[in-house]
Write a protein that holds these residues in place. Structure first.
Motif, PDB file in Angstrom:
ATOM      1  N   SER A 107     -18.032  -2.111  -9.780  1.00 38.92           N
ATOM      2  CA  SER A 107     -18.289  -1.088  -8.765  1.00 38.92           C
ATOM      3  C   SER A 107     -18.101   0.294  -9.382  1.00 38.92           C
ATOM      4  CB  SER A 107     -17.316  -1.232  -7.594  1.00 38.92           C
ATOM      5  OG  SER A 107     -17.490  -2.471  -6.962  1.00 38.92           O
ATOM      6  N   VAL A 108     -18.860   1.264  -8.892  1.00 42.26           N
ATOM      7  CA  VAL A 108     -18.700   2.649  -9.324  1.00 42.26           C
ATOM      8  C   VAL A 108     -17.721   3.312  -8.363  1.00 42.26           C
ATOM      9  CG1 VAL A 108     -19.856   4.848  -9.725  1.00 42.26           C
ATOM     10  CG2 VAL A 108     -21.028   2.706 -10.266  1.00 42.26           C
ATOM     11  N   VAL A 109     -16.639   3.852  -8.922  1.00 41.26           N
ATOM     12  CA  VAL A 109     -15.569   4.439  -8.119  1.00 41.26           C
ATOM     13  C   VAL A 109     -15.467   5.926  -8.427  1.00 41.26           C
ATOM     14  CG1 VAL A 109     -13.088   4.395  -7.622  1.00 41.26           C
ATOM     15  CG2 VAL A 109     -14.313   2.264  -8.099  1.00 41.26           C
ATOM     16  N   LEU A 110     -15.401   6.741  -7.371  1.00 39.10           N
ATOM     17  CA  LEU A 110     -15.233   8.188  -7.500  1.00 39.10           C
ATOM     18  C   LEU A 110     -13.776   8.525  -7.246  1.00 39.10           C
ATOM     19  CD1 LEU A 110     -16.535  11.010  -7.789  1.00 39.10           C
ATOM     20  CD2 LEU A 110     -16.836  10.995  -5.317  1.00 39.10           C
ATOM     21  N   SER A 111     -13.156   9.199  -8.201  1.00 42.81           N
ATOM     22  CA  SER A 111     -11.752   9.585  -8.037  1.00 42.81           C
ATOM     23  C   SER A 111     -11.626  11.098  -8.075  1.00 42.81           C
ATOM     24  CB  SER A 111     -10.898   8.950  -9.146  1.00 42.81           C
ATOM     25  OG  SER A 111     -11.350   9.384 -10.410  1.00 42.81           O
ATOM     26  N   GLY A 112     -10.539  11.597  -7.542  1.00 42.84           N
ATOM     27  CA  GLY A 112     -10.271  13.018  -7.591  1.00 42.84           C
ATOM     28  C   GLY A 112     -10.876  13.840  -6.475  1.00 42.84           C
ATOM     29  N   VAL A 113     -11.567  13.200  -5.551  1.00 43.40           N
ATOM     30  CA  VAL A 113     -12.166  13.924  -4.420  1.00 43.40           C
ATOM     31  C   VAL A 113     -12.190  12.973  -3.226  1.00 43.40           C
ATOM     32  CG1 VAL A 113     -14.545  13.351  -4.993  1.00 43.40           C
ATOM     33  CG2 VAL A 113     -14.077  15.417  -3.741  1.00 43.40           C
ATOM     34  N   THR A 114     -11.970  13.513  -2.042  1.00 42.57           N
ATOM     35  CA  THR A 114     -11.981  12.670  -0.838  1.00 42.57           C
ATOM     36  C   THR A 114     -13.376  12.667  -0.238  1.00 42.57           C
ATOM     37  OG1 THR A 114     -11.430  14.503   0.639  1.00 42.57           O
ATOM     38  CG2 THR A 114      -9.580  13.305  -0.352  1.00 42.57           C
ATOM     39  N   PRO A 115     -13.705  11.660   0.566  1.00 40.19           N
ATOM     40  CA  PRO A 115     -15.002  11.627   1.226  1.00 40.19           C
ATOM     41  C   PRO A 115     -15.241  12.866   2.099  1.00 40.19           C
ATOM     42  CG  PRO A 115     -13.991   9.475   1.344  1.00 40.19           C
ATOM     43  CD  PRO A 115     -12.970  10.409   0.784  1.00 40.19           C
ATOM     44  N   SER A 116     -14.215  13.408   2.735  1.00 40.90           N
ATOM     45  CA  SER A 116     -14.395  14.615   3.573  1.00 40.90           C
ATOM     46  C   SER A 116     -14.712  15.837   2.707  1.00 40.90           C
ATOM     47  CB  SER A 116     -13.166  14.863   4.447  1.00 40.90           C
ATOM     48  OG  SER A 116     -12.019  15.031   3.654  1.00 40.90           O
ATOM     49  N   GLN A 117     -14.142  15.922   1.512  1.00 39.88           N
ATOM     50  CA  GLN A 117     -14.480  17.008   0.606  1.00 39.88           C
ATOM     51  C   GLN A 117     -15.936  16.894   0.152  1.00 39.88           C
ATOM     52  OE1 GLN A 117     -11.384  16.301  -2.264  1.00 39.88           O
ATOM     53  NE2 GLN A 117     -10.240  18.117  -1.622  1.00 39.88           N
ATOM     54  N   LEU A 118     -16.395  15.683  -0.108  1.00 36.84           N
ATOM     55  CA  LEU A 118     -17.789  15.475  -0.495  1.00 36.84           C
ATOM     56  C   LEU A 118     -18.719  15.837   0.650  1.00 36.84           C
ATOM     57  CD1 LEU A 118     -17.995  12.166  -2.538  1.00 36.84           C
ATOM     58  CD2 LEU A 118     -18.547  14.469  -3.287  1.00 36.84           C
TER      59      LEU A 118
END
Length: 97
Positions: A82-93
């Protein structure tokens, strides 16, 4: 046998399959994959890689406010396929444009 070895050597020299060999790194083979947050919730998809930036589609076609944004490629990693995004929250995105 000789052709198989030649094809494998050519693929490795061109970088094909490199993302599978190096777990944790994101490459062109991951484009089109869903992106998950650190909690495992789907937050969008990887649309393109341009240099050291990743173009991310935040949200999905049927969600209001879906849009494209860029994130540093170093914030994406491969974790068990899976591709995981770290360092940012979904609300920030969601707030980014």
């Amino acid at each position: 046998m000789r052709r198989t070895l030649f094809a494998a050597a050519t693929a490795l020299s061109l970088g094909l399959g490199a993302s599978a060999a190096m777990a944790g790194e994101i490459g062109p083979a991951n484009v089109g994959s869903f992106i998950y947050d650190q909690n495992g919730a789907a937050i969008g998809s990887l649309r393109a890689i341009q240099g050291d930036q990743a173009v991310v589609w935040v949200g999905f076609y049927n969600t209001p406010g879906n849009h494209l944004t860029t994130v540093p490629l170093r914030q994406l990693s491969a974790d068990n396929g899976s591709v995981v995004l770290s360092g940012v929250t979904p609300s920030q995105l969601a707030a980014s444009n």
